[in-house]
Design a protein around this motif. Structure first.
Motif, PDB file in Angstrom:
ATOM      1  N   GLU A  78       0.852  -1.186   0.000  1.00  0.00           N
ATOM      2  CA  GLU A  78       0.000   0.000   0.000  1.00  0.00           C
ATOM      3  C   GLU A  78       0.888   1.237   0.000  1.00  0.00           C
ATOM      4  O   GLU A  78       1.741   1.392   0.873  1.00  0.00           O
ATOM      5  CB  GLU A  78      -0.910  -0.006   1.225  1.00  0.00           C
ATOM      6  N   ILE A  79       0.717   2.113  -0.969  1.00  0.00           N
ATOM      7  CA  ILE A  79       1.518   3.329  -1.087  1.00  0.00           C
ATOM      8  C   ILE A  79       0.601   4.532  -0.933  1.00  0.00           C
ATOM      9  O   ILE A  79      -0.398   4.660  -1.645  1.00  0.00           O
ATOM     10  CB  ILE A  79       2.239   3.390  -2.447  1.00  0.00           C
ATOM     11  N   LYS A 108      11.408   4.891  -6.481  1.00  0.00           N
ATOM     12  CA  LYS A 108      10.909   4.199  -7.673  1.00  0.00           C
ATOM     13  C   LYS A 108      11.613   2.859  -7.858  1.00  0.00           C
ATOM     14  O   LYS A 108      10.966   1.834  -8.134  1.00  0.00           O
ATOM     15  CB  LYS A 108      11.095   5.074  -8.906  1.00  0.00           C
ATOM     16  N   GLU A 109      12.943   2.848  -7.707  1.00  0.00           N
ATOM     17  CA  GLU A 109      13.696   1.594  -7.843  1.00  0.00           C
ATOM     18  C   GLU A 109      13.242   0.560  -6.824  1.00  0.00           C
ATOM     19  O   GLU A 109      13.033  -0.613  -7.151  1.00  0.00           O
ATOM     20  CB  GLU A 109      15.184   1.856  -7.659  1.00  0.00           C
ATOM     21  N   LEU A 124      10.420   0.316  -5.062  1.00  0.00           N
ATOM     22  CA  LEU A 124       9.023  -0.115  -5.058  1.00  0.00           C
ATOM     23  C   LEU A 124       8.556  -0.712  -6.372  1.00  0.00           C
ATOM     24  O   LEU A 124       7.630  -1.528  -6.382  1.00  0.00           O
ATOM     25  CB  LEU A 124       8.113   1.068  -4.690  1.00  0.00           C
ATOM     26  N   THR A 125       9.175  -0.312  -7.478  1.00  0.00           N
ATOM     27  CA  THR A 125       8.685  -0.772  -8.777  1.00  0.00           C
ATOM     28  C   THR A 125       9.749  -1.452  -9.624  1.00  0.00           C
ATOM     29  O   THR A 125       9.438  -2.006 -10.680  1.00  0.00           O
ATOM     30  CB  THR A 125       8.099   0.405  -9.580  1.00  0.00           C
ATOM     31  N   GLY A 126      11.001  -1.410  -9.197  1.00  0.00           N
ATOM     32  CA  GLY A 126      12.073  -2.008  -9.975  1.00  0.00           C
ATOM     33  C   GLY A 126      12.231  -3.489  -9.679  1.00  0.00           C
ATOM     34  O   GLY A 126      11.460  -4.072  -8.905  1.00  0.00           O
ATOM     35  N   SER A 157      14.228  -3.182  -2.167  1.00  0.00           N
ATOM     36  CA  SER A 157      13.372  -3.846  -3.151  1.00  0.00           C
ATOM     37  C   SER A 157      12.858  -5.187  -2.633  1.00  0.00           C
ATOM     38  O   SER A 157      11.824  -5.679  -3.103  1.00  0.00           O
ATOM     39  CB  SER A 157      14.114  -4.040  -4.474  1.00  0.00           C
ATOM     40  N   GLN A 189       9.226  -5.871  -1.536  1.00  0.00           N
ATOM     41  CA  GLN A 189       8.181  -6.278  -2.465  1.00  0.00           C
ATOM     42  C   GLN A 189       7.722  -7.707  -2.223  1.00  0.00           C
ATOM     43  O   GLN A 189       6.633  -8.095  -2.662  1.00  0.00           O
ATOM     44  CB  GLN A 189       8.668  -6.133  -3.911  1.00  0.00           C
ATOM     45  N   GLY A 237       7.460  10.891  -3.746  1.00  0.00           N
ATOM     46  CA  GLY A 237       6.614  10.044  -4.576  1.00  0.00           C
ATOM     47  C   GLY A 237       6.394  10.545  -5.986  1.00  0.00           C
ATOM     48  O   GLY A 237       5.617   9.963  -6.751  1.00  0.00           O
ATOM     49  N   ILE A 250       6.483   8.049  -9.032  1.00  0.00           N
ATOM     50  CA  ILE A 250       5.594   6.885  -9.112  1.00  0.00           C
ATOM     51  C   ILE A 250       4.138   7.273  -9.128  1.00  0.00           C
ATOM     52  O   ILE A 250       3.254   6.426  -9.095  1.00  0.00           O
ATOM     53  CB  ILE A 250       5.852   5.904  -7.940  1.00  0.00           C
ATOM     54  N   GLU A 251       3.835   8.567  -9.124  1.00  0.00           N
ATOM     55  CA  GLU A 251       2.445   9.010  -9.136  1.00  0.00           C
ATOM     56  C   GLU A 251       1.810   8.745 -10.502  1.00  0.00           C
ATOM     57  O   GLU A 251       2.461   8.837 -11.529  1.00  0.00           O
ATOM     58  CB  GLU A 251       2.358  10.491  -8.791  1.00  0.00           C
TER      59      GLU A 251
END
Length: 241
Positions: free
Chosen positions: A2-3, A206-207, A209-211, A220, A223, A237, A240-241
């Motif tokens: 949850e972000i 970003k790296e 949470l999403t990399g 990371s 995750q 943020g 990643i918005e």
């Protein structure tokens, strides 16, 4: 995962504080995992506010901190033991014997790490507060080919020491080693709460949470956890918005 992205730091601080306070309210013998650095200070201020408003007691709560510098005595103003007393413990009704940090002055660091892990196994953490380092470290788990699962001593990367130098009179005073919970210990917490602020953290956020999941970005690995809550200010943020 949850972000949640907040417009102001005060909103982020209040939300994080309420998550920790509510955990202790719902479970009076809760185990809280705590962090240090600049980001948690506002969170701890809000917790103290809630305590002063008589909304919570910490008399039955146990805490474990992520890390401590090697070679700094508890009374040293830059030790994390001192930090926790200054910003939280001395302002609430928590029992001193229920607050735990690694002992950076231990004669046998390896034995100290084993002792800390034994305590963590006996009292699993209900909610673990984390920050995020510029290089993706959590606790003092620095990027590496291999990461330690349990509590261990780590040589701090140059960029980590440089980032922490603002708290010391000179770079020479910044410790080169620390004791830290391992990534495996962190991931055993029931809930992980990571708070990050500032435009300079946007890229690593970003790296992380999403990399790809990689030991080169220790955060990371979050995750892989079933319940992670990430609190970001608008600047952290923005990518990643």
């Amino acid at each position: 995962m949850e972000i949640i992205i907040f417009d102001t730091q005060k909103e982020l601080d209040a939300y994080a504080a309420d998550l920790l306070v509510n955990t202790a309210g719902e479970k009076p013998d809760a185990v809280l995992g705590l962090a240090t650095g600049s980001t948690p200070i506002g969170i701890y201020d809000k917790i103290v506010e809630r305590y002063n408003e008589k909304k919570i007691s910490f008399a039955g709560v146990t805490t474990f901190n992520l890390d401590e510098y090697v070679g700094l005595r508890q009374e040293n103003e830059q030790s994390y033991a001192y930090y926790m007393q200054k910003h939280l413990f001395s302002h609430i009704d928590i029992l001193a014997e229920n607050t735990h940090l690694p002992n950076g002055m231990a004669e046998d660091i390896e034995a100290e790490c084993a002792r800390y892990d034994e305590m963590l196994e006996a009292r699993p953490v209900d909610i673990q507060l984390l920050g995020l380092g510029h290089n993706g470290h959590i606790g003092f788990n620095e990027p590496d080919v291999n990461l330690s699962g349990g509590t261990h001593a780590v040589q701090l990367k140059a960029e980590t020491r440089e980032a922490n130098a603002r708290f010391f009179a000179s770079m020479n005073e910044v410790p080169s080693y620390a004791i830290t919970m391992g990534v495996g210990s962190i991931l055993k917490a029931n809930t992980i709460l990571m708070a990050v602020r500032g435009a300079d953290k946007a890229g690593i956020v970003k790296e992380a949470l999403t990399g790809p999941i990689t030991t080169n970005v220790p955060a990371s690995l979050l995750q892989t956890h079933a319940r992670v809550i990430v609190l970001l200010d608008r600047e952290a943020g923005r990518m990643i918005e």
